[in-house]
Design a protein around this motif. Structure first.
Motif, short mmCIF file in Angstrom:
data_model
loop_
_atom_site.label_atom_id
_atom_site.label_comp_id
_atom_site.label_asym_id
_atom_site.label_seq_id
_atom_site.Cartn_x
_atom_site.Cartn_y
_atom_site.Cartn_z
N UNK A 1 5.44 9.65 6.89
CA UNK A 1 4.36 8.97 6.64
C UNK A 1 4.93 7.46 5.99
N UNK A 2 4.06 6.47 6.19
CA UNK A 2 4.44 5.29 5.56
C UNK A 2 3.04 4.50 5.30
N UNK B 1 9.02 16.25 4.19
CA UNK B 1 8.20 14.87 4.56
C UNK B 1 9.06 13.95 3.81
N UNK B 2 9.39 12.85 4.42
CA UNK B 2 10.10 11.69 4.04
C UNK B 2 9.14 10.38 4.16
N UNK B 3 8.71 10.09 2.76
CA UNK B 3 7.74 9.05 2.63
C UNK B 3 8.44 7.51 2.22
N UNK C 1 6.13 0.99 1.52
CA UNK C 1 6.64 -0.35 1.59
C UNK C 1 6.26 -1.01 2.96
N UNK C 2 6.24 -2.42 3.02
CA UNK C 2 5.71 -3.10 4.18
C UNK C 2 6.69 -2.74 5.23
N UNK C 3 6.04 -2.74 6.57
CA UNK C 3 6.76 -2.64 7.51
C UNK C 3 7.67 -4.00 8.19
N UNK C 4 7.27 -4.95 7.29
CA UNK C 4 8.28 -6.14 7.69
C UNK C 4 9.77 -5.73 7.32
N UNK D 1 3.36 3.33 15.11
CA UNK D 1 3.38 1.86 14.26
C UNK D 1 4.10 2.25 12.86
N UNK D 2 4.03 3.53 12.61
CA UNK D 2 4.47 3.69 11.13
C UNK D 2 5.99 3.48 11.07
#
Length: 141
Positions: free
Chosen positions: A20-21, A46-48, A51-54, A82-83
């Motif tokens: 997840x992001x 789960x690796x989270x 932070x921005x997807x930029x 899109x995550x």
């Protein structure tokens, strides 16, 4: 006479891993995490990222750790495609890296599933492209 020794074979089970992001620390990933757990991903797998997807996939510590941890045969689940990245090329590069390592990618919301027959694969590529575009547009509003 030959002695017989019993040997213990350790068989690695394919693992379900989750990613997840959320874009900021103010946002809450609980909905994504709940969906991943419901899909069978253990909370300890789960690796989270908060932070921005930029940032590209390689600049995100959670995704980087997941990609190092995942092995051939593992399954990576995300809530939406899109995550995985801000741009289409970043998403596609991440998917390509997973594919080359033998890792299957599932997107719960978008229905991306590696078991899609080859003649339906363009549909998955179209879904990935559309979700990445939608994600960029939503983040600008």
């Amino acid at each position: 006479m030959l002695s017989q020794r019993s040997t213990l074979a350790i068989v690695a089970m394919d693992m379900k891993l989750g990613y997840p992001r959320v874009s900021t620390t103010d946002q809450d990933a609980r909905m994504q995490i709940a969906a991943l757990v419901e899909a069978g991903v253990g909370e300890d797998k789960i690796f989270i990222d908060h932070m921005s997807a930029a940032k590209t996939a390689k600049e995100r510590p959670g995704l980087t750790e997941l990609l190092k941890y995942a092995r051939d045969g593992d399954q990576v689940y995300c809530w939406r495609i899109d995550r995985l990245g801000r741009s289409l090329i970043d998403v596609l590069n991440t998917v390509d890296e997973m594919t080359k390592k033998g890792i299957a990618l599932y997107s719960l919301f978008d229905g991306v599933d590696p078991s899609t027959p080859p003649n339906e694969a363009p549909c998955c590529t179209s879904k990935i492209s559309q979700r990445a575009t939608d994600g960029r547009q939503l983040s600008r509003t």
